[in-house]
Structure formats: structure tokens, C-alpha cells
Design an enzyme around this catalytic site. Structure first.
Site, PDB file in Angstrom:
ATOM      1  CB  THR A   1      -6.774  -1.951   1.851  1.00 49.18           C
ATOM      2  OG1 THR A   1      -6.545  -1.351   3.130  1.00 49.18           O
ATOM      3  CG2 THR A   1      -7.515  -3.265   2.058  1.00 49.18           C
TER       4      THR A   1
ATOM      5  CG  PHE B   1     -10.372  -4.350  -1.407  1.00 50.24           C
ATOM      6  CD1 PHE B   1     -11.318  -4.492  -0.411  1.00 50.24           C
ATOM      7  CD2 PHE B   1      -9.575  -3.218  -1.409  1.00 50.24           C
ATOM      8  CE1 PHE B   1     -11.476  -3.519   0.567  1.00 50.24           C
ATOM      9  CE2 PHE B   1      -9.724  -2.239  -0.437  1.00 50.24           C
ATOM     10  CZ  PHE B   1     -10.671  -2.397   0.561  1.00 50.24           C
TER      11      PHE B   1
END
Length: 401
Positions: free
Chosen positions: A285, A287
Site C-alpha cells: 500500500t 501512503f
């Protein structure tokens, strides 16, 4: 202290005499001198909490929301802050943990400056919290119940930074946060890439074969589809993965488990029944780190620049827009398109049988170059020839897993 509004880099062609920002849906982030400033009369009940957003705002189109104006006064003071700490077993009183704020919890001021305060969406044990700690190992983390709450926490000086997910290698882009980047006056100052390790959690002494239900965020459940299908459990959606672990610990149902991080198991006193249960082992992921002020771009290390723009009508305009980067040897690492909410359809004459309609788009692009490099400046100057609107969201150092 007055609310500080960071500068926004905006371009618009001057030859459109009747052009209005509201046509594009950007009126909420373009500063004007007119109008009456909004005011806030809200209170902060606990020092570790950040603001929330009324539930109906989540369904309101981004461009339709009313922005904070420069006249809004900054909030009052924070005496203490909660730092992320290692879990030490089951918390008998879950109310002792930091909680997301409600809409009445906004009255706060700057921290004492001893540590960076970083907002994230979720509850303690969330992957966003881990990303915040990776970016700022000594930070004080502040949980927020919604993505927009984290944006506003930075704008209102409740925190110094916000760390929010923008895309996942399996689940794709987080479209809500792309919309909020345009809605708010924050700058991207960094990125964090975090490898996700989903664990199956349950109450102490429970075996995974005993589970009948598993709670987690919908994306986490989808990413663990193979394992959950083998167990034959019912999948139940929750607000976030760490929140699912909190529910399992508080309700105490032995036939209910959660998909969350190993840290969430430590915080809420759960057992890790299985590790790395995601279908794709390379689950990463990305960010974004958001702040009120941009950072000064450099050339001492790899930098990335994020922009958003719209284009004039015409054949091959998107090709021309992308070519300005290729001509200068600039690599594009991300292209995302989002329909404009106030002008969702563009009407074009189509012979004598009627008219064709299609979406009018915003284009988000990440390119691998620093704004300190002349080639990047020339590329954006060239792009302005085709763009009706152009904004630099941020220039920041790249991150590795």
C-alpha cells in the site's frame, strides 16, 4: 491564531472571458475575497482526538462542499498527546485506547512542538498507523474516524501531518482521497510504501476451524479470498481492519475472527491464528504524507511530482499533454482519471441524429522528476498550452518498501 492557508499553484487560461472556476468544480479551493467566513463552535473533549465529519458529508460531491475560509480562527490548545506504544496484552478497558473524534471535538491548538503529531484514518493497530510510524518513528499518532477528518485536522493545526492511503497493489486506487486532495489546501510532502501482512485473529484459545464469521475492511477480505473460502466462513465488512479486531475483542464471540495486523492482535489481546493469509504475497500500500506547507524540492535524491489538470476540447489533446513529459525524458509513474462532479458530461454535436455525451475528466499524474529541474518546469509550462486548469499537488522524495 488565525488559520493559515498554504499557497496553491493554479493555472487557468486568460482567453476564456466568461470562464468560471465553478464550471470545473474548483470553486471550493480557489481563494476569493468575497463571501462570509464560516465559523466553528465545537469543542475537543480529549487531547488525543482529532476532528470528525458529519456522516452526510461523505456522500456529498467533493466540489459541492463548503471550504474553510482564511477568516476562520485557529483552535485553542492541547496539553498532552498520546504516543503509539507497544501492546502489552488484552486491554480490559478498551475505552482507554485513543479513539476517533466526533464532530464536537474540534477545539484544540498547536502541540508543544516536542514531537510531530500525525493523523491517520482508523483506530490503533491500523496499517495507516504503521505507515505513520515508518515515516516518523518518534511521532505521536492521532486516530481519525474518516479520511476527511485527517485532512481537516492538518488544516486546523490540530496535527502537523496526515498519512493517508492512496493506492494498493492489489485493490487499486483510493478514489475518495484523490477527490479530497483537490478539495483541500494541503501539499504532498512525502510518500510511504508499506508491505501489508494480513493475519487471521481470534479470541485466546480459539482455533481457526471454529470460526464462522470473519470481520475486516472489504478490501482486506477480498485480498484474503482463497484462505477465507477454504475456511468456509461468512465475511462481514467493517470500517477498517483494526476496528474489526477491536470489535472481536469487545464482543467476545468465540466463533468470530478478524483479518488485521499482528500489532492489532497485541493491542486488543487476540491470538494470531494464521499469518500472511493474503492471496498475493507482494501486497503493498502506498501512503501520502500531507502538510500545510510544501517542501523545497531538491535534486540530491530521487523526487516525484504529483499534479492534477483538465484539458481543452479537441482530438489528440491528451496525447499532446502526455507527450510533453516523453519529449523531455520524464517517466510517468501514475495516471489516474476522475470524472468532474459539477461537469460530468461534455456534449458534442454528432451528425443529424442527435448529440453524443461523454465524461469530462480530471487527470492526476505522478512523474519522476523534481520541480527543481528545468526539464520539469519546461514540461509544465508546455502542458499549460493544453490545460484549462493545472495544479501542482506536491513535489517530494520517493520511498521504497
Amino acid at each position: 491564531m488565525a488559520l493559515k492557508v498554504a499557497p496553491i499553484w493554479v493555472y487557468s487560461t486568460n482567453d476564456r472571458k466568461n470562464f468560471a472556476y465553478s464550471e470545473l468544480g474548483f470553486s471550493d479551493f480557489v481563494c476569493t475575497n468575497g463571501g462570509s467566513p464560516a465559523s466553528l463552535n465545537l469543542r475537543l473533549r480529549r487531547n488525543w482526538e482529532c476532528l470528525s465529519v458529519f456522516s452526510h458529508r461523505a456522500t456529498t460531491p467533493v466540489e459541492d462542499e463548503i471550504p474553510l475560509t482564511p477568516g476562520v480562527a485557529a483552535p485553542g490548545g492541547i496539553e498532552e498527546a498520546t504516543q503509539i506504544t507497544e501492546g502489552r496484552g488484552f486491554h480490559k478497558d478498551l475505552n482507554s485506547l485513543p479513539k476517533p473524534l466526533s464532530a464536537a471535538d474540534l477545539d484544540a491548538s498547536l502541540s508543544n512542538g516536542s514531537k510531530v503529531r500525525v493523523a491517520y484514518q482508523g483506530v490503533p493497530g491500523a496499517y495507516s498507523e504503521a505507515a505513520a510510524v515508518k515515516a516518523y518513528p518518534e511521532c505521536e499518532t492521532v486516530p481519525c474516524d474518516q479520511f476527511e477528518a485527517a485532512f481537516k485536522a492538518v488544516e486546523l493545526w490540530l496535527v502537523d501531518k496526515a498519512v493517508l492511503p492512496i493506492e494498493n497493489s492489489v485493490g487499486g486506487s483510493i478514489h475518495r482521497n484523490y477527490d479530497l486532495l483537490l478539495r483541500h489546501r494541503l501539499h504532498i510532502v512525502g510518500e510511504v510504501k508499506l508491505k501489508v501482512n494480513h493475519c487471521l485473529l481470534g479470541l485466546p484459545g480459539v482455533r481457526k476451524e471454529e470460526l464462522k464469521r470473519v470481520l475486516s475492511h472489504p478490501q482486506a477480505l477480498d485480498q484474503c479470498e482463497i484462505t477465507l473460502n477454504k475456511l468456509g466462513v461468512t465475511r462481514v465488512s467493517a470500517e477498517d481492519s483494526a476496528g474489526a479486531a477491536q470489535i472481536v475483542a469487545s464482543e467476545g464471540f468465540r466463533d468470530t475472527g478478524a483479518v488485521a495486523s499482528a500489532r492489532a492482535a497485541e493491542i486488543y489481546g487476540l491470538d494470531v491464528l494464521d499469518q500472511r493469509i493474503q492471496d498475493d504475497s507482494d501486497n503493498i500500500t502506498r501512503f501520502l504524507i500531507l502538510a500545510r506547507e510544501p517542501i523545497i524540492p531538491g535534486t540530491d535524491r530521487p523526487f516525484k511530482t504529483s499534479i492534477v489538470f483538465t484539458l481543452e476540447e479537441g482530438s489528440g489533446v491528451l496525447f499532446k499533454a502526455l507527450a510533453v513529459f516523453a519529449l523531455r525524458g520524464i517517466n510517468l509513474s501514475k495516471i489516474e482519471s476522475r470524472p468532474q462532479k459539477r461537469r460530468p458530461l461534455r456534449v458534442v454535436d454528432d451528425s443529424n441524429k442527435g448529440r453524443a455525451t461523454y465524461f469530462d475528466y480530471l487527470f492526476y499524474i505522478d512523474f519522476e522528476a523534481s520541480m527543481a529541474e528545468p526539464r520539469a518546469q519546461y514540461a509544465l509550462g508546455h502542458l499549460q498550452e493544453f490545460a484549462r486548469f493545472l495544479r501542482v499537488l506536491g513535489c517530494y522524495p520517493t520511498d521504497t518498501v
